[in-house]
Design an enzyme around this catalytic site. Structure first.
Site, PDB file in Angstrom:
ATOM      1  N   HIS A 103      69.840  -6.727  39.806  1.00 29.10           N
ATOM      2  CA  HIS A 103      70.916  -6.450  38.846  1.00 29.10           C
ATOM      3  C   HIS A 103      72.023  -5.700  39.584  1.00 29.10           C
ATOM      4  O   HIS A 103      72.216  -4.497  39.423  1.00 29.10           O
ATOM      5  CB  HIS A 103      70.363  -5.625  37.682  1.00 29.10           C
ATOM      6  CG  HIS A 103      71.371  -5.327  36.614  1.00 29.10           C
ATOM      7  ND1 HIS A 103      72.073  -6.299  35.950  1.00 29.10           N
ATOM      8  CD2 HIS A 103      71.793  -4.138  36.094  1.00 29.10           C
ATOM      9  CE1 HIS A 103      72.867  -5.744  35.060  1.00 29.10           C
ATOM     10  NE2 HIS A 103      72.722  -4.422  35.132  1.00 29.10           N
ATOM     11  N   ARG A 123      76.510   0.078  41.269  1.00 31.21           N
ATOM     12  CA  ARG A 123      75.340   0.616  40.568  1.00 31.21           C
ATOM     13  C   ARG A 123      74.493   1.460  41.506  1.00 31.21           C
ATOM     14  O   ARG A 123      73.880   2.451  41.115  1.00 31.21           O
ATOM     15  CB  ARG A 123      74.506  -0.526  39.979  1.00 31.21           C
ATOM     16  CG  ARG A 123      75.217  -1.303  38.865  1.00 31.21           C
ATOM     17  CD  ARG A 123      74.336  -2.432  38.345  1.00 31.21           C
ATOM     18  NE  ARG A 123      74.959  -3.151  37.225  1.00 31.21           N
ATOM     19  CZ  ARG A 123      75.725  -4.215  37.361  1.00 31.21           C
ATOM     20  NH1 ARG A 123      75.987  -4.686  38.566  1.00 31.21           N
ATOM     21  NH2 ARG A 123      76.241  -4.812  36.299  1.00 31.21           N
ATOM     22  N   ARG A 125      75.871 -13.012  30.023  1.00 33.77           N
ATOM     23  CA  ARG A 125      77.211 -13.102  30.622  1.00 33.77           C
ATOM     24  C   ARG A 125      77.413 -14.451  31.306  1.00 33.77           C
ATOM     25  O   ARG A 125      78.518 -15.015  31.276  1.00 33.77           O
ATOM     26  CB  ARG A 125      77.400 -11.950  31.615  1.00 33.77           C
ATOM     27  CG  ARG A 125      77.549 -10.601  30.911  1.00 33.77           C
ATOM     28  CD  ARG A 125      77.549  -9.426  31.870  1.00 33.77           C
ATOM     29  NE  ARG A 125      77.930  -8.193  31.155  1.00 33.77           N
ATOM     30  CZ  ARG A 125      77.736  -6.971  31.630  1.00 33.77           C
ATOM     31  NH1 ARG A 125      77.158  -6.795  32.814  1.00 33.77           N
ATOM     32  NH2 ARG A 125      78.117  -5.922  30.928  1.00 33.77           N
ATOM     33  N   ASP A 142      72.623 -10.159  32.196  1.00 35.59           N
ATOM     34  CA  ASP A 142      73.319 -11.017  33.157  1.00 35.59           C
ATOM     35  C   ASP A 142      73.317 -12.479  32.699  1.00 35.59           C
ATOM     36  O   ASP A 142      74.309 -13.194  32.867  1.00 35.59           O
ATOM     37  CB  ASP A 142      72.666 -10.902  34.537  1.00 35.59           C
ATOM     38  CG  ASP A 142      72.710  -9.478  35.079  1.00 35.59           C
ATOM     39  OD1 ASP A 142      73.640  -8.735  34.709  1.00 35.59           O
ATOM     40  OD2 ASP A 142      71.808  -9.114  35.856  1.00 35.59           O
ATOM     41  N   SER A 178      68.815   2.348  32.875  1.00 30.67           N
ATOM     42  CA  SER A 178      69.603   3.185  33.781  1.00 30.67           C
ATOM     43  C   SER A 178      69.771   2.519  35.141  1.00 30.67           C
ATOM     44  O   SER A 178      68.850   1.887  35.667  1.00 30.67           O
ATOM     45  CB  SER A 178      68.911   4.537  33.963  1.00 30.67           C
ATOM     46  OG  SER A 178      68.612   5.124  32.711  1.00 30.67           O
TER      47      SER A 178
END
Length: 308
Positions: A175, A88, A151, A148, A119
């Site tokens: 993140h 990222r 998940r 997160d 973003s």
């Protein structure tokens, strides 16, 4: 209630779809720089309205921010998505310029807007939004922890062979694949700690699988995921729009909370009509504190690459 979604790609379109289906907003505006793209997505989604039973108006526009005027909430998904093998953080150069322009354009037409940043690298883009807009800290929210955590719960349910509705768990921290801090010690199955049901080594595997959840999907799909990110955003938007005061881990600007200052990173917050209405301080183990500190250092290093 008017909501704007900037970026009509897979994530942005999923955001708009989930928000519309939940039927709490009067209008969702989808904006993109690609000619006709947002208009096409909006038309396609509106043609599902009678089938999915919603009355939310969905409008598409090509880079015309005047159409977003009066937005209560705006979601920034624009920027390049991850490709296989990318972190990222590697997206920072291109996406920083995009997020800065988008945030300032939104505020020009909706001075009271609450911003939700999606973003990547998300924590750094949230920090950038603070620096360039000067908005109060309650009105800029980074969406990462909600995704997160979803998940994490998916992986826990898988390991326990249990329904996800039985599972509760939270991920804080940055993140990123290395920065996430899944709170295994706090995770429960119907209020009973999951450590009562699962061996330590299997639980650690769940934690590691959670941390690379996005990268796993990027490898499989060839691009970033979109269903779960869209659903996560819609949950944040609904909590604000409907003043639900739900608790989510979100990236927020910290000024001493959790021992951190001048950084945006994921911690539990209460989301209501004013945006972030409270930062929730939860007890962390020494190990979790150390991981949170390490995560913050990683986010700060990425922030250092910004040209603000």
């Amino acid at each position: 209630m008017k909501v704007t979604v900037v970026g009509a790609g897979a994530v942005g379109a999923s955001c708009a779809e989930y928000i519309a289906i939940k039927n709490f907003a009067s209008e969702v505006v989808v904006l993109d720089i690609k000619e006709g793209y947002a208009e096409g997505k909006a038309m396609d989604l509106m043609q599902t309205a009678s089938l999915n039973g919603f009355d939310t108006k969905i409008t598409g526009t090509t880079n015309d921010y005047s159409k977003t005027a009066g937005s209560d909430i705006a979601v920034i998904t624009s920027g390049i998505p991850r490709k296989p093998g990318m972190t990222r953080e590697e997206l920072i150069g291109i996406n920083a310029g995009i997020v800065k322009t988008v945030a300032l354009s939104l505020i020009e037409h909706s001075p009271n807007v609450i911003l939700i940043v999606v973003s990547n690298p998300m924590d750094t883009m949230t920090y950038l939004a603070h620096k360039v807009t000067g908005l109060p800290k309650n009105r800029i929210i980074g969406m990462g922890g909600a995704l997160d955590s979803a998940r994490f719960k998916y992986r826990l349910a898988e390991a326990l062979n249990a329904p996800i509705s039985d599972i509760d768990g939270m991920v804080i921290g940055g993140h990123s694949d290395t920065g996430m801090v899944p709170l295994a010690s706090h995770a429960t199955r119907n209020s009973i700690r999951v450590t009562e049901f699962i061996a330590e080594d299997r639980l650690q595997q769940v934690v590691e699988d959670t941390k690379v959840g996005g990268a796993t999907l990027t490898k499989l799909l060839g691009t970033s995921a979109w269903y779960a990110p869209g659903a996560a955003v819609s949950a944040l938007v609904q909590s604000i729009a409907c003043d639900q005061k739900k608790m989510f881990p979100c990236s927020t600007l910290l000024n001493g909370e959790y021992g951190l200052k001048d950084i945006c990173i994921g911690v539990p917050v209460i989301l209501g009509k004013n945006g972030i209405e409270q930062i929730v301080d939860i007890p962390l183990s020494e190990s979790e504190k150390a991981k949170m500190k390490e995560s913050a250092e990683g986010v700060s290093n990425t922030n250092g690459l910004l040209e603000v």
